[in-house]
Write an enzyme that holds these catalytic residues in place. Structure first.
Site, short mmCIF file in Angstrom:
data_model
loop_
_atom_site.label_atom_id
_atom_site.label_comp_id
_atom_site.label_asym_id
_atom_site.label_seq_id
_atom_site.Cartn_x
_atom_site.Cartn_y
_atom_site.Cartn_z
N ASP A 4 -62.31 -18.04 -14.98
CA ASP A 4 -63.03 -18.97 -15.97
C ASP A 4 -62.10 -18.56 -17.37
OD1 ASP A 4 -64.82 -20.60 -17.32
OD2 ASP A 4 -65.49 -18.62 -18.35
N ASP A 6 -63.14 -20.38 -20.94
CA ASP A 6 -63.68 -19.84 -22.29
C ASP A 6 -64.82 -19.04 -22.21
OD1 ASP A 6 -62.15 -22.12 -23.07
OD2 ASP A 6 -63.66 -23.56 -22.73
MG LIG Z 1 -67.01 -19.70 -19.75
#
Ligand SMILES: [Mg+2]
Ligand SMILES: [Zn+2]
Length: 201
Positions: A4, A6
């Site tokens: 992932d 962010d």
């Molecule tokens: Mg995230």
């Protein structure tokens, strides 16, 4: 290795729209370099509904990812590919306003990466700061690691029924250590590439 973006690689600032707002966690470069040296493909999978909401163009998103890669490469680390979902059913920008198969926890981004890179999802790992990242891991049969950076701590405090992470780590560095230890212990190493890719200069 599916990461992932962010809250996992960089600070989650909401809808990230400008290169100037990219802020890596202090451990990110070292962790990604270690994963690459172990022969793992490192692939980002990120929901970016900012595109569907008209806050950011795909060109702007590409610029952000090029900027991230330039910082990583200066530290000897490398992202092999960025996959993003620009869609959202409530978006305001027409081609992107739709249900899709790629918005996490949908598996579309991983399916595409698996095809492009010839990966085995069952031998892969998904690392993220939200339960939807763990749900994505479950959907493709990968191992899922929740990190406590970003939204991770609040996610950890709100377990989802029926959804269990294979590991919870303080951050990407902890997740990388756990993964590398597991790979070291494996007697079958078919998921590891024996060749270290050359750094582009
Ligand atoms: Mg995230
Ligand atoms: Zn999508």
């Amino acid at each position: 290795m599916f990461l992932d973006r962010d809250g996992t690689l960089i600070h989650d600032v909401g809808y990230l729209r400008r290169v100037a707002d990219v802020s890596f966690f202090p451990w990110t470069v070292d962790a990604i370099r270690a994963l690459g040296r172990a022969g793992l493909r490192v692939i980002v999978v990120t929901n970016q509904s900012a595109v569907a909401r008209g806050l950011l163009s795909e060109a702007g998103l590409d610029e952000i990812h090029r900027h991230m890669s330039s910082i990583l490469e200066a530290g000897g680390a490398r992202i092999d590919a960025y996959y993003y979902c620009p869609h959202h059913p409530d978006g305001s920008v027409e081609p992107y306003r739709r249900l899709c198969d790629c918005r996490k926890p949908g598996r579309g981004m991983i399916d595409r990466a698996v095809q492009a890179f010839g990966l085995d999802p069952a031998g892969s790992f998904v690392v993220g700061d939200k339960w939807l990242d763990i749900a994505l891991a479950r959907a493709v049969g990968a191992r899922g690691i929740l990190v406590r950076s970003g939204y991770g701590r609040s996610e950890e405090a709100e377990p989802r029924p029926g959804l269990v992470a294979d590991q919870v780590a303080d951050n990407l560095a902890g997740a990388a250590s756990w993964i590398l230890q597991r790979l070291d212990r494996q007697s079958t190493i078919e998921h590891r590439r024996p060749v270290v890719h050359p750094q582009s200069s």
